[in-house]
Design a protein around this motif. Structure first.
Motif, mmCIF file in Angstrom:
data_model
loop_
_atom_site.group_PDB
_atom_site.id
_atom_site.type_symbol
_atom_site.label_atom_id
_atom_site.label_comp_id
_atom_site.label_asym_id
_atom_site.label_seq_id
_atom_site.Cartn_x
_atom_site.Cartn_y
_atom_site.Cartn_z
ATOM 1 N N ILE A 160 0.837 -1.202 0.000
ATOM 2 C CA ILE A 160 0.000 0.000 0.000
ATOM 3 C C ILE A 160 0.867 1.246 0.000
ATOM 4 C CG2 ILE A 160 -1.697 1.299 1.344
ATOM 5 C CD1 ILE A 160 -2.863 -1.395 2.218
ATOM 6 N N ALA A 161 1.973 1.221 0.769
ATOM 7 C CA ALA A 161 2.871 2.370 0.805
ATOM 8 C C ALA A 161 3.486 2.621 -0.565
ATOM 9 C CB ALA A 161 3.963 2.143 1.849
ATOM 10 N N ALA A 162 3.903 1.556 -1.257
ATOM 11 C CA ALA A 162 4.491 1.712 -2.590
ATOM 12 C C ALA A 162 3.469 2.249 -3.582
ATOM 13 C CB ALA A 162 5.054 0.375 -3.073
ATOM 14 N N ALA A 163 2.227 1.737 -3.509
ATOM 15 C CA ALA A 163 1.175 2.211 -4.417
ATOM 16 C C ALA A 163 0.843 3.674 -4.140
ATOM 17 C CB ALA A 163 -0.071 1.343 -4.269
ATOM 18 N N ARG A 164 0.812 4.048 -2.859
ATOM 19 C CA ARG A 164 0.512 5.440 -2.502
ATOM 20 C C ARG A 164 1.606 6.374 -3.003
ATOM 21 N NH1 ARG A 164 2.339 7.985 1.388
ATOM 22 N NH2 ARG A 164 2.803 6.198 2.716
ATOM 23 N N LYS A 165 2.878 5.982 -2.827
ATOM 24 C CA LYS A 165 3.991 6.812 -3.290
ATOM 25 C C LYS A 165 3.968 6.966 -4.803
ATOM 26 C CE LYS A 165 7.110 5.839 0.532
ATOM 27 N NZ LYS A 165 8.326 5.118 0.952
ATOM 28 N N ALA A 166 3.669 5.877 -5.522
ATOM 29 C CA ALA A 166 3.595 5.951 -6.981
ATOM 30 C C ALA A 166 2.461 6.872 -7.422
ATOM 31 C CB ALA A 166 3.408 4.555 -7.563
ATOM 32 N N ALA A 167 1.325 6.806 -6.739
ATOM 33 C CA ALA A 167 0.193 7.671 -7.080
ATOM 34 C C ALA A 167 0.525 9.133 -6.796
ATOM 35 C CB ALA A 167 -1.048 7.245 -6.307
ATOM 36 N N GLU A 168 1.184 9.393 -5.660
ATOM 37 C CA GLU A 168 1.570 10.774 -5.337
ATOM 38 C C GLU A 168 2.573 11.310 -6.354
ATOM 39 O OE1 GLU A 168 2.998 10.544 -1.345
ATOM 40 O OE2 GLU A 168 0.979 10.401 -0.477
ATOM 41 N N LYS A 169 3.519 10.476 -6.778
ATOM 42 C CA LYS A 169 4.518 10.885 -7.761
ATOM 43 C C LYS A 169 3.859 11.195 -9.101
ATOM 44 C CE LYS A 169 8.844 9.312 -9.840
ATOM 45 N NZ LYS A 169 9.804 8.215 -9.925
ATOM 46 N N ALA A 170 2.910 10.333 -9.526
ATOM 47 C CA ALA A 170 2.201 10.561 -10.784
ATOM 48 C C ALA A 170 1.365 11.827 -10.718
ATOM 49 C CB ALA A 170 1.329 9.356 -11.112
ATOM 50 N N ALA A 171 0.729 12.064 -9.572
ATOM 51 C CA ALA A 171 -0.081 13.279 -9.416
ATOM 52 C C ALA A 171 0.803 14.528 -9.448
ATOM 53 C CB ALA A 171 -0.878 13.214 -8.122
ATOM 54 N N ALA A 172 1.958 14.469 -8.796
ATOM 55 C CA ALA A 172 2.873 15.606 -8.798
ATOM 56 C C ALA A 172 3.403 15.874 -10.206
ATOM 57 C CB ALA A 172 4.024 15.357 -7.834
ATOM 58 N N GLN A 173 3.710 14.811 -10.944
ATOM 59 C CA GLN A 173 4.205 14.966 -12.310
ATOM 60 C C GLN A 173 3.124 15.562 -13.207
ATOM 61 O OE1 GLN A 173 5.611 11.344 -14.027
ATOM 62 N NE2 GLN A 173 6.459 12.356 -15.837
ATOM 63 N N ALA A 174 1.887 15.107 -13.051
ATOM 64 C CA ALA A 174 0.787 15.651 -13.844
ATOM 65 C C ALA A 174 0.551 17.118 -13.508
ATOM 66 C CB ALA A 174 -0.480 14.836 -13.610
ATOM 67 N N ALA A 175 0.649 17.476 -12.227
ATOM 68 C CA ALA A 175 0.471 18.879 -11.824
ATOM 69 C C ALA A 175 1.593 19.744 -12.391
ATOM 70 C CB ALA A 175 0.436 18.971 -10.298
ATOM 71 N N ALA A 176 2.832 19.228 -12.407
ATOM 72 C CA ALA A 176 3.953 19.991 -12.955
ATOM 73 C C ALA A 176 3.782 20.191 -14.457
ATOM 74 C CB ALA A 176 5.262 19.267 -12.645
ATOM 75 N N GLU A 177 3.319 19.150 -15.158
ATOM 76 C CA GLU A 177 3.091 19.275 -16.599
ATOM 77 C C GLU A 177 1.974 20.269 -16.887
ATOM 78 O OE1 GLU A 177 2.359 15.332 -17.990
ATOM 79 O OE2 GLU A 177 4.468 14.721 -17.802
ATOM 80 N N ALA A 178 0.931 20.256 -16.086
ATOM 81 C CA ALA A 178 -0.176 21.202 -16.268
ATOM 82 C C ALA A 178 0.290 22.633 -16.012
ATOM 83 C CB ALA A 178 -1.335 20.841 -15.348
ATOM 84 N N GLU A 179 1.123 22.812 -14.989
ATOM 85 C CA GLU A 179 1.663 24.141 -14.676
ATOM 86 C C GLU A 179 2.565 24.624 -15.807
ATOM 87 O OE1 GLU A 179 2.320 27.655 -12.747
ATOM 88 O OE2 GLU A 179 0.853 26.121 -12.214
ATOM 89 N N ALA A 180 3.398 23.714 -16.339
ATOM 90 C CA ALA A 180 4.285 24.088 -17.444
ATOM 91 C C ALA A 180 3.470 24.466 -18.674
ATOM 92 C CB ALA A 180 5.234 22.941 -17.761
ATOM 93 N N ALA A 181 2.405 23.725 -18.944
ATOM 94 C CA ALA A 181 1.554 24.031 -20.096
ATOM 95 C C ALA A 181 0.842 25.363 -19.901
ATOM 96 C CB ALA A 181 0.545 22.918 -20.315
ATOM 97 N N ARG A 182 0.448 25.647 -18.664
ATOM 98 C CA ARG A 182 -0.264 26.894 -18.372
ATOM 99 C C ARG A 182 0.670 28.089 -18.512
ATOM 100 N NH1 ARG A 182 -1.155 30.009 -14.025
ATOM 101 N NH2 ARG A 182 -0.110 28.610 -12.588
#
Length: 195
Positions: A160-182
């Protein structure tokens, strides 16, 4: 130095104390017993999780698990891919006249296909009928109780910890890409105005 006969007196005192207590007899067939949560009754099979890896049968000290399977070809998932083969379960049986309820098969199963069920009423008049096939084992699967809740102070399971960390990393990467696009969009608008 102990007094001679003190051991005999202690034993008689325990006997007298027990004789004065009222006996409690459980009327078993009429009243079902309250079983502890981790009762080892029979083994239930969750057939969908079984990959016929044979670990349970190999690790069983009594050799009371019988598994038969055959290989089946699975077509390629994508065009140009290759066909795969997989094991298909034909027979899964446990001989409860040999089983010593050690639980090794349940512990070694890597795919969570075997579980303890609290069912204990499966007596037979013939010992040969104590070999239960996968249909009966599947029926017992539905009597398996829910696992107990985790202790609030316990560590989070690794999976569960590994899945949570992977989800947080993917969410952070998506937020960074959205910010860069904006931020890139206003710069492109300015370039268009200059030209």
């Amino acid at each position: 130095m102990p007094i001679p006969g003190s051991g005999l007196a202690k034993g008689l005192a325990v006997t007298l104390r027990t004789m004065t207590k009222r006996t409690v007899t459980a009327q078993y067939p009429d009243t079902q017993p309250e079983l502890p949560p981790r009762t080892r009754g029979v083994i239930g099979l969750f057939e969908e999780n079984c990959t016929v890896c044979m670990l349970c049968a190999r690790e069983c000290p009594d050799w009371c698990i019988y598994i038969d399977s055959h290989k089946e070809t699975v077509p390629a998932a994508a065009p140009g891919g290759r066909e795969r083969s997989r094991n298909v379960l034909d027979r899964f049986a446990i001989d409860f006249s040999l089983c010593m309820y050690c639980g090794i098969c349940i512990e070694v199963c890597p795919f969570d296909a075997l579980f303890w069920s609290p069912e204990f009423e499966y007596a037979e008049t013939d010992i040969h009928e104590l070999t239960h096939e996968r249909d009966k084992l599947r029926e017992w699967m539905w009597t398996v109780p829910e696992p107990p809740a985790l202790d609030p102070g316990a560590e989070e399971p690794k999976e569960i910890a590994a899945a949570r960390k992977a989800a947080e990393k993917a969410a952070a990467q998506a937020a960074a890409e959205a910010e860069a696009a904006r931020t890139a969009a206003p710069d492109e608008d300015r370039k268009g105005e200059r030209q």
